[in-house]
Design an enzyme around this catalytic site. Sequence first.
Site, short mmCIF file in Angstrom:
data_model
loop_
_atom_site.label_atom_id
_atom_site.label_comp_id
_atom_site.label_asym_id
_atom_site.label_seq_id
_atom_site.Cartn_x
_atom_site.Cartn_y
_atom_site.Cartn_z
N GLY B 72 0.84 -1.50 0.12
CA GLY B 72 -0.18 -0.16 -0.18
C GLY B 72 0.73 1.12 -0.01
O GLY B 72 0.35 2.36 -0.90
N THR B 73 2.28 1.37 0.63
CA THR B 73 3.03 2.78 0.83
C THR B 73 3.26 2.58 -0.99
O THR B 73 3.34 3.71 -0.98
CB THR B 73 4.50 1.91 1.50
N ASN B 152 -7.24 5.64 9.72
CA ASN B 152 -6.53 4.25 10.29
C ASN B 152 -7.14 4.08 11.56
O ASN B 152 -6.76 2.86 12.07
CB ASN B 152 -5.08 3.82 9.59
N GLN B 182 -7.77 1.26 4.28
CA GLN B 182 -8.54 0.63 5.82
C GLN B 182 -10.26 0.08 5.32
O GLN B 182 -11.44 0.07 6.24
CB GLN B 182 -8.42 2.03 7.03
N SER B 202 -4.72 -2.28 -0.39
CA SER B 202 -3.47 -3.64 0.38
C SER B 202 -4.82 -4.00 0.28
O SER B 202 -5.87 -4.84 1.21
CB SER B 202 -3.00 -2.50 1.13
N HIS B 204 -3.63 -7.08 2.57
CA HIS B 204 -3.25 -7.76 3.89
C HIS B 204 -4.42 -7.23 4.92
O HIS B 204 -4.23 -7.57 5.68
CB HIS B 204 -2.38 -7.41 4.44
N THR B 240 8.57 -8.17 -11.60
CA THR B 240 8.27 -8.77 -11.98
C THR B 240 7.24 -9.34 -11.20
O THR B 240 7.12 -9.08 -9.76
CB THR B 240 8.60 -10.65 -11.72
N CYS B 322 2.30 1.26 12.27
CA CYS B 322 3.71 1.61 11.98
C CYS B 322 4.23 2.66 12.41
O CYS B 322 5.63 2.95 12.08
CB CYS B 322 2.81 2.43 10.44
#
Lengths: 389, 376
Positions: B72-73, B152, B182, B202, B204, B240, B322
């Site tokens: 996501g970053t 978040n 989020q 994202s 995860h 890849t 984070c």
Amino acid sequence: MKEIILIKNGELVLKGLNRRTFEDIMVKNIKRKLSGLGAFDISRAQSTIVISPKGEDFDMDEAVERVGTVFGISAYSRAAVCEKDMEHIKQVAREYLADALSGVSTFKVEAKRSDKKFPLKSPEICMEIGGVLLEAFPHLSVDVHNPQQVITVEIRDREAFIRAGQIRGAGGMPVSSAGRAAIMISGGIDSPVAAYLMARRGLELNAIHFASPPYTSPRAELKVRQLLEKVARYSGTIRLGIVPFTEIQEQIAKNCPEEYFTLIMRRMMLRIAQRLAAARSCGALITGESLGQVASQTLPALSVVDTLAEMPVLRPLIGMDKEDIIAISRKIDTFEISIQPYEDCCTVFTPKHPRTRPTVEQCEKAEQALDIEALIERAIAATEYSYID
Amino acid sequence: MNNTVYLDNSATTVVCDRAIEYINHALSVNYGNPSSLHVMGMQAEEELRKSRAAVAAMLSCREDEIFFTGSGTEANNTAVFGAARARRKRGNRIVTTAVEHPSVLEAVKLLEDEGFEVIRLVPDVNGKIREGDIFEAVNKDTVLVSIMLVNNETGALQPIKTARAAVTRAAAPALIHCDAVQGFGKMKISVADLGIDLLTASAHKIHGPKGVGILYKKKNVHIPAYIVGGGQESGLRSGTESVPLISGLRGAIEELPKTDEKVRAVRDYAAELFGGCGFAKINSPTDALPYIINISVPGYRSETLLHYLESKGIFVSSGSACAKGAGSYVLRAAGLSSDRVDSALRISFSRFNSKEDVDRLFSALKAAKDTLRSSK
């Protein structure tokens, strides 16, 4: 061509009749440090220890790296082994020294002749080898006063060695030659440095860490382990005891006057630490205290703790500035770990106005309400041990 | 741990069974490089296409508007730097908020150093950005508006649609970016309805694997690549593609529940318990996304509570994962007292949580209050 490591003892040579014992310990320490790198022989001659690999698979680079962390060694170097024959010595010199001489423009040759029956005298050896090198490496010139590289030829009883310069060793005394002591380690910058300095003076290390979960983070414990791993590169295996300290912190906070919190906490830590230390035959405690650095490290504050001590409390940093301590922590690679921002002692238990000039009587009165013996016994019974290497 | 109560689902989530199954398949059977010309490459490419279609369906957009990144970053960095650089000749202002994720805030700070003028909108006490502030901030010089969909730390929903209205009214040459990390998979998102050009998500956070970010880029919007090389992902993101992880994302999407009823019931239960207990304060707005509830237990330090809870097998966050240790910049920006900020816990749910989990959290916090020493 066969390559070996030559090791010069440091202060050991001064130790008279004890020398043999110290040397034995050092040789044992070297053997332990080099285990796992392949088979090698270790032999002694005068004040030199020679490590000679037995096979091709010996990891020479790693071995040299590790020799640099063995206390008691003043200097060491890699060297090539030759037959005691000038032609062979010349041939090996040309091959072996090519790397060491490629980056310099001046050099000189020194000769050491412990076999006095060798046909050439030292100055003659220097002249001949110098001549050969000048011929082989035309970019070089000789400078006997300020050479960029010193080449040494040693004529020993059975063989000759050639080496380019030597590296300064870790110094100090062989670990465990001075006995065993326990470091009280917090996770900050100071205590690993104190541990390193005392290991360098020949002490084998135990470590004691006080943990106060949930006021302290599990990461603080991990940090202590990482710090000790760095110290263990020099000191060898360290036995770590983690003492659960939460109950004691809470009892102090509940029952004692606030301005004495830190002092009583340190008195409790010392009581526990010296009992753990004595149980492991440690002859002393080590702390990372430096005079005046914080309120609990003033002279009166230190003395109300020391009054309880039944064994010496070694404080190698006591007269050092923070800058000096940081320089050593960078050298032993603990600084970056130490400054990770995990609280090792929660501010909940820090008094707003700590006593900086306490007396023993005041402290004793302040901790009157605590069942000291029971608290200590419970903490010791719940202490968990592990080995760090 | 057997009795684990995991309530930190906004940090990351457990990977669901179907995601693991898809990942394993792509690791061991369908392991070709999607750029290879042969049939194994084609099969891997097909895996990617299916995943892209699954994501596109989630956002009501076209497949070729979806690009996979490594996180996501990375998607946020690509969007923010890309939009600012693509439009720098047409204006100089960036409008964002003080409560964005660091991957937006830090990128914007670098752009500020490069000479962009940055407006950082501050939320109200509920953590929400005021619509009027957006209209006021966006002018004809604005080249990028970046506002998150869901905060978040508090779960507050931000008024994204207002950004489009403001850009239109100011006739600004701005691209609109929305960090939806989020919100993705937890609420209905239609990029057309939101009126945005770029969106980040994202894998995860929705029971997919770590290592997959999603960037939506509207067709005919052009931004420069952030990572260059072999030209994968239509040249926008070389390298890849991680076919296994991207397949895992598809598995996670397929497993998503149709409604958030279950999580909502758990959140409502938590809000009731903590709202009525007297020792805790709720920092999330009532209309927040039900996956997050932020509370404070004034008088106790967040970290101490967190470690106490973990000793009981309960895992929460003291702010965003984070930013370890530091007090919440989001709650501070929202103007909460330092007593509330220093004692804040973020409880974040997933469909795997139950009311029993909330009960355990509640009684553990009550016990913490009775045993722990409070900060003065």
